[in-house]
Design a protein around this motif. Structure first.
Motif, PDB file in Angstrom:
ATOM      1  N   THR A  55       0.872  -1.071  -0.020  1.00 12.14           N
ATOM      2  CA  THR A  55       0.033  -0.083   0.025  1.00 12.14           C
ATOM      3  C   THR A  55       0.967   1.245   0.051  1.00 12.14           C
ATOM      4  N   PRO A  56       0.562   2.388  -0.070  1.00 13.12           N
ATOM      5  CA  PRO A  56       1.181   3.647  -0.498  1.00 13.12           C
ATOM      6  C   PRO A  56       1.809   4.022   0.860  1.00 13.12           C
ATOM      7  N   THR A  57       1.255   3.589   2.093  1.00 13.21           N
ATOM      8  CA  THR A  57       1.635   3.936   3.395  1.00 13.21           C
ATOM      9  C   THR A  57       2.638   3.034   3.723  1.00 13.21           C
ATOM     10  N   TYR A  58       2.757   1.786   3.519  1.00 14.14           N
ATOM     11  CA  TYR A  58       3.946   0.929   3.730  1.00 14.14           C
ATOM     12  C   TYR A  58       4.859   1.012   2.593  1.00 14.14           C
ATOM     13  N   ASP A  59       4.609   1.531   1.334  1.00  8.02           N
ATOM     14  CA  ASP A  59       5.757   1.707   0.269  1.00  8.02           C
ATOM     15  C   ASP A  59       6.442   3.045   0.876  1.00  8.02           C
ATOM     16  N   GLU A  60       5.865   3.960   1.454  1.00  3.88           N
ATOM     17  CA  GLU A  60       6.551   5.076   1.884  1.00  3.88           C
ATOM     18  C   GLU A  60       7.471   4.904   2.977  1.00  3.88           C
ATOM     19  N   ALA A  61       7.032   4.004   4.018  1.00  2.00           N
ATOM     20  CA  ALA A  61       7.784   3.685   5.014  1.00  2.00           C
ATOM     21  C   ALA A  61       8.956   2.859   4.401  1.00  2.00           C
ATOM     22  N   LEU A  62       8.873   1.815   3.589  1.00  2.00           N
ATOM     23  CA  LEU A  62       9.704   1.126   3.093  1.00  2.00           C
ATOM     24  C   LEU A  62      11.129   1.766   2.356  1.00  2.00           C
ATOM     25  N   GLY A  63      10.645   2.932   1.558  1.00  2.00           N
ATOM     26  CA  GLY A  63      11.348   3.679   0.882  1.00  2.00           C
ATOM     27  C   GLY A  63      12.420   4.470   1.837  1.00  2.00           C
ATOM     28  N   HIS A  64      11.628   4.734   3.117  1.00  2.00           N
ATOM     29  CA  HIS A  64      12.690   5.374   4.279  1.00  2.00           C
ATOM     30  C   HIS A  64      13.526   4.481   4.654  1.00  2.00           C
ATOM     31  N   LEU A  65      13.153   3.315   4.931  1.00  2.00           N
ATOM     32  CA  LEU A  65      14.039   2.359   5.674  1.00  2.00           C
ATOM     33  C   LEU A  65      15.122   1.720   4.652  1.00  2.00           C
ATOM     34  N   ARG A  66      14.812   1.630   3.466  1.00  2.00           N
ATOM     35  CA  ARG A  66      15.829   1.384   2.390  1.00  2.00           C
ATOM     36  C   ARG A  66      16.922   2.432   2.317  1.00  2.00           C
ATOM     37  N   ALA A  67      16.322   3.792   2.347  1.00  2.00           N
ATOM     38  CA  ALA A  67      17.452   4.955   2.143  1.00  2.00           C
ATOM     39  C   ALA A  67      18.149   4.814   3.210  1.00  2.00           C
ATOM     40  N   THR A  68      17.719   4.671   4.272  1.00  2.00           N
ATOM     41  CA  THR A  68      18.568   4.476   5.564  1.00  2.00           C
ATOM     42  C   THR A  68      19.370   3.240   5.910  1.00  2.00           C
ATOM     43  N   HIS A  69      19.174   2.443   4.847  1.00  2.00           N
ATOM     44  CA  HIS A  69      19.959   1.256   4.993  1.00  2.00           C
ATOM     45  C   HIS A  69      19.572   0.265   6.331  1.00  2.00           C
ATOM     46  N   GLN A  70      18.312   0.387   6.719  1.00  2.00           N
ATOM     47  CA  GLN A  70      17.782  -0.421   7.800  1.00  2.00           C
ATOM     48  C   GLN A  70      16.937  -1.612   7.275  1.00  2.00           C
TER      49      GLN A  70
END
Length: 217
Positions: free
Chosen positions: A28-43
């Motif tokens: 979903t857009p909400t989860y995709d947004e969270a995943l985008g930030h987690l990927r960007a911060t290498h979490q």
């Protein structure tokens, strides 16, 4: 200051990934947004074992690092290069650490990953004639593309006798599609110390190695 609702949700996403057998979360857009930030911060990293799924850095921190089992003896000067555990043996230990269902896929990388790289062999009779050191390591992490099965980056510490390279020692780290980070070193001691720092830093994203002096190629 209490954590933000965004931070709380990202922690929830991390928990969901770790508790999912595949490392999946709702698309979903909400989860995709969270995943985008987690990927960007290498979490989180793209999961090498399950397409379109993820694995967390904190779960990878629990996984073993693979390198020559007697590497410390080489660093201490107690053994010679040719006494190091073989790359084939190191790869076999990595292979046996994987779940049975992923070993066949991992086996397909054996020749590429564990193969000994000889860039140049000095002429016969030379006082310096010897097989250049090329020792394998595998560390949990990811890159622009997923790592090997089990979510491992792979690399070599190599001695090179080739004028194309600026220094006689290199550490090369790759993901599964050969995105590469390289560190050049002028001495064996410098290269071994850099390798120790690298192994101690796992897990990591390939791009994070720039902080350790590596260049992305």
């Amino acid at each position: 200051m209490p954590p933000s609702s965004e931070a709380d949700f990202e922690q929830t996403v991390l928990d969901m990934i770790e508790h999912s057998p595949l490392g999946s979360v709702p698309r979903t857009p909400t989860y995709d947004e969270a995943l985008g930030h987690l990927r960007a911060t290498h979490q989180v990293y793209a999961n090498a074992d399950h397409k379109d799924c993820h694995v967390t850095a904190r779960s990878l921190a629990l996984r073993p690092v693979f390198h020559a089992s007697n590497l410390d003896l080489l660093v201490a000067g107690k053994i010679t290069d040719d006494a190091l555990e073989s790359n084939t043996s190191i790869f076999e230990r990595y292979l046996q650490s994987l779940p049975t269902e992923t070993r066949t896929h991992a086996e397909a990388f054996r020749a590429e990953v564990a193969g000994r790289e000889i860039h140049h062999r000095p002429k016969a009779g030379s006082a310096t004639a010897h097989d250049p050191l090329a020792t394998l390591f595998l560390v949990p992490g990811g890159g622009p593309h997923p790592g090997l099965p089990g979510n491992y980056l792979h690399g070599m510490l190599m001695e090179v006798h080739d004028t194309r390279f600026p220094e006689p020692w290199r550490i090369v780290v790759k993901d599964s599609l050969n995105d590469t980070a390289v560190l050049n070193a002028s001495t064996k001691e410098e290269a071994l110390e850099a390798l120790k720092d690298l192994l101690d830093s796992a897990p990591f994203h390939l791009f994070e190695l720039e902080a350790l002096g590596f260049k992305i190629e």
